[in-house]
Design a protein around this motif. Sequence first.
Motif, PDB file in Angstrom:
ATOM      1  N   ARG A  13      41.422  29.402  59.476  1.00 43.92           N
ATOM      2  CA  ARG A  13      40.693  30.411  60.232  1.00 43.92           C
ATOM      3  C   ARG A  13      41.147  31.796  59.795  1.00 43.92           C
ATOM      4  N   THR A  14      40.199  32.725  59.770  1.00 39.48           N
ATOM      5  CA  THR A  14      40.537  34.076  59.335  1.00 39.48           C
ATOM      6  C   THR A  14      40.472  35.025  60.526  1.00 39.48           C
ATOM      7  N   MET A  15      39.415  35.833  60.616  1.00 38.90           N
ATOM      8  CA  MET A  15      39.336  36.778  61.733  1.00 38.90           C
ATOM      9  C   MET A  15      38.197  36.437  62.682  1.00 38.90           C
ATOM     10  N   SER A  16      36.985  36.265  62.146  1.00 34.21           N
ATOM     11  CA  SER A  16      35.835  36.095  63.033  1.00 34.21           C
ATOM     12  C   SER A  16      35.885  34.794  63.821  1.00 34.21           C
ATOM     13  N   ASN A  17      36.628  33.789  63.340  1.00 36.05           N
ATOM     14  CA  ASN A  17      36.684  32.508  64.055  1.00 36.05           C
ATOM     15  C   ASN A  17      38.112  32.126  64.459  1.00 36.05           C
ATOM     16  N   ALA A  19      47.017  34.043  66.077  1.00 39.41           N
ATOM     17  CA  ALA A  19      46.707  34.023  64.644  1.00 39.41           C
ATOM     18  C   ALA A  19      45.779  35.186  64.281  1.00 39.41           C
ATOM     19  N   HIS A  20      44.775  35.440  65.115  1.00 44.84           N
ATOM     20  CA  HIS A  20      43.846  36.533  64.836  1.00 44.84           C
ATOM     21  C   HIS A  20      44.574  37.867  64.753  1.00 44.84           C
ATOM     22  N   THR A  21      45.494  38.111  65.685  1.00 41.95           N
ATOM     23  CA  THR A  21      46.227  39.375  65.711  1.00 41.95           C
ATOM     24  C   THR A  21      47.006  39.575  64.418  1.00 41.95           C
ATOM     25  N   ARG A  22      47.657  38.519  63.962  1.00 40.55           N
ATOM     26  CA  ARG A  22      48.460  38.611  62.737  1.00 40.55           C
ATOM     27  C   ARG A  22      47.578  38.883  61.525  1.00 40.55           C
ATOM     28  N   ILE A  23      46.509  38.112  61.368  1.00 32.63           N
ATOM     29  CA  ILE A  23      45.677  38.235  60.171  1.00 32.63           C
ATOM     30  C   ILE A  23      44.924  39.569  60.165  1.00 32.63           C
ATOM     31  N   ARG A  24      44.424  39.981  61.335  1.00 34.00           N
ATOM     32  CA  ARG A  24      43.678  41.239  61.389  1.00 34.00           C
ATOM     33  C   ARG A  24      44.584  42.425  61.045  1.00 34.00           C
ATOM     34  N   ALA A  73      30.009  37.694  54.404  1.00 34.65           N
ATOM     35  CA  ALA A  73      29.738  38.528  55.579  1.00 34.65           C
ATOM     36  C   ALA A  73      29.439  39.969  55.182  1.00 34.65           C
ATOM     37  N   GLY A  74      30.163  40.494  54.209  1.00 29.25           N
ATOM     38  CA  GLY A  74      29.969  41.873  53.812  1.00 29.25           C
ATOM     39  C   GLY A  74      28.722  42.093  52.991  1.00 29.25           C
ATOM     40  N   ALA A  77      22.388  56.408  70.917  1.00 23.21           N
ATOM     41  CA  ALA A  77      22.009  55.348  69.978  1.00 23.21           C
ATOM     42  C   ALA A  77      23.170  54.421  69.649  1.00 23.21           C
ATOM     43  N   ASN A  78      24.396  54.916  69.770  1.00 23.35           N
ATOM     44  CA  ASN A  78      25.564  54.097  69.421  1.00 23.35           C
ATOM     45  C   ASN A  78      25.999  53.160  70.535  1.00 23.35           C
ATOM     46  N   ARG A  79      25.247  53.075  71.619  1.00 21.77           N
ATOM     47  CA  ARG A  79      25.593  52.155  72.705  1.00 21.77           C
ATOM     48  C   ARG A  79      25.013  50.774  72.396  1.00 21.77           C
ATOM     49  N   HIS A  80      25.533  50.164  71.362  1.00 22.72           N
ATOM     50  CA  HIS A  80      25.050  48.856  70.935  1.00 22.72           C
ATOM     51  C   HIS A  80      26.237  47.942  70.663  1.00 22.72           C
ATOM     52  N   LEU A  81      25.932  46.665  70.497  1.00 26.85           N
ATOM     53  CA  LEU A  81      26.958  45.664  70.203  1.00 26.85           C
ATOM     54  C   LEU A  81      26.752  45.063  68.815  1.00 26.85           C
ATOM     55  N   ALA A  82      26.127  45.821  67.926  1.00 24.36           N
ATOM     56  CA  ALA A  82      25.806  45.295  66.603  1.00 24.36           C
ATOM     57  C   ALA A  82      27.034  44.860  65.823  1.00 24.36           C
ATOM     58  N   PHE A  83      28.177  45.487  66.068  1.00 22.09           N
ATOM     59  CA  PHE A  83      29.419  45.121  65.390  1.00 22.09           C
ATOM     60  C   PHE A  83      30.384  44.388  66.320  1.00 22.09           C
ATOM     61  N   GLY A  84      29.896  43.912  67.459  1.00 21.41           N
ATOM     62  CA  GLY A  84      30.768  43.242  68.401  1.00 21.41           C
ATOM     63  C   GLY A  84      31.519  44.235  69.262  1.00 21.41           C
ATOM     64  N   LYS A  85      32.623  43.770  69.833  1.00 14.59           N
ATOM     65  CA  LYS A  85      33.423  44.606  70.734  1.00 14.59           C
ATOM     66  C   LYS A  85      34.794  43.956  70.874  1.00 14.59           C
ATOM     67  N   GLY A  86      35.771  44.737  71.271  1.00 13.69           N
ATOM     68  CA  GLY A  86      37.097  44.191  71.536  1.00 13.69           C
ATOM     69  C   GLY A  86      37.862  43.839  70.282  1.00 13.69           C
ATOM     70  N   ILE A  87      38.695  42.815  70.361  1.00 14.45           N
ATOM     71  CA  ILE A  87      39.596  42.492  69.248  1.00 14.45           C
ATOM     72  C   ILE A  87      38.843  42.012  68.018  1.00 14.45           C
ATOM     73  N   HIS A  88      37.591  41.543  68.202  1.00 18.42           N
ATOM     74  CA  HIS A  88      36.804  41.056  67.076  1.00 18.42           C
ATOM     75  C   HIS A  88      35.798  42.083  66.571  1.00 18.42           C
ATOM     76  N   PHE A  89      35.937  43.344  66.976  1.00 19.96           N
ATOM     77  CA  PHE A  89      35.043  44.372  66.449  1.00 19.96           C
ATOM     78  C   PHE A  89      35.074  44.318  64.927  1.00 19.96           C
ATOM     79  N   CYS A  90      33.904  44.368  64.313  1.00 15.69           N
ATOM     80  CA  CYS A  90      33.770  44.126  62.876  1.00 15.69           C
ATOM     81  C   CYS A  90      34.621  45.079  62.050  1.00 15.69           C
ATOM     82  N   LEU A  91      35.514  44.510  61.256  1.00 17.38           N
ATOM     83  CA  LEU A  91      36.392  45.304  60.414  1.00 17.38           C
ATOM     84  C   LEU A  91      35.603  46.039  59.327  1.00 17.38           C
TER      85      LEU A  91
END
Length: 423
Positions: free
Chosen positions: A91-95, A100-105, A249-250, A347-361
Amino acid sequence: MSSASAPACPAHADFDPFDQAYLADPYPTLAELPDVFRAPTLDMWVLTRHADIDAVFRDPVTFSAGIAQDPVFPLSPGARAALGPDFPLPRTMSNADPPAHTRIRRFNMRAFSARRVAALEPRVREAARRMIDELPTGEPFDLVSALSFPLPAFMIFTLIGFPEPDTELLKSWCGNRMAFSWGRPTAEEQERIAADMRRYWEYCTEFVAGRMTDPRDDFTSDLVRIHREDPDQLSQLEITSVIYGLSFAGHETTTNLTSNAVRRLLEHPAQWRALCAEPELIPNAVEEVLRHDTSVVAWRRVTTRPVTIAGTEIPAGARLLLLLAGANRDAALIAQPGRFDIYRDDANRHLAFGKGIHFCLGAPLARMEVRVVLEELTTRAPNLALLPDQRLEFPPNVSFRGPRQLWLQRQADRRHTDPMEDS
């Protein structure tokens, strides 16, 4: 998230994200869906409203990211055999979930630095200019094949450090990964895609091994240097998995975002002309595209405990489909949410990149590329128009949305002159 009132009976809806009408235009359906309901065809609970999805993103303990990249439907035995015994990948970041997520991110943020993104911009701009200047004048062309697809591939492969001569081969291998994990492929299609995924994984494995012995100036080498500092904190296998996931993803999401942006702006000619006259409007226009026609229409989570959402009881182990496209047009959040308006101050009030610890890097990278594309298009090819009466087609999957082709016509205009080119 929890409600003090008595839980409502589970709502059900005849919701099929693979329906052709939904794929062509999901927004009329999204506007009519309940806040929370169960979709039997997907064996998922579906959330449609901004507040609920925002709360899910902010609570990674209750809502695990573990299924974010899993196939929506079970794999065939042939596909499993083609992937090989070492799948699933680390597992990397998005899953991944904490810790583990904290360390890898943390390590990825070090490598995915503002310096590296800034250093990439001149190369992206140069490539965009070359591709735009090659667009024909007076005859129709497909923006996706001419610009929206090759530019993100160039960008992400350059960031990673993949050799440019390998680009076409790599694109051929990763082209159907979207259908594999987020679509509804047949058993035969699964097996064919799995074989390509295996080849791609082996390529990434060899590539990272090469960077381990000969690091360069690229994202992969930055991760290798972090590994050398402390091999126990970031393994070579994890680096390979990060590169494998990032290269898809990119690429796919930015291709769709670019196409969606040009489409929506050209559907509103006055706003397109405004960008041509006032390029300082472009960053906000990018945010409005992300809100109005996001390239990631849905994402997934799984509950770790029973929870009540909008008065509805959902059990532990329930798979959730978070309809980001619905959340971004939530009338409780945005006035006239169906109107495309590059002048919005929210316009920036969207969730297109997620939110919180998984906000898109990769959010800064995606924003940079689409901004550069719009800056160069409005300068070098301002007289663009959508080809009338074209029927747009969208790949059938639950998460990613962008047209397979977008046909435009470029009218003749005065020769562009670039002061830097004339100096």
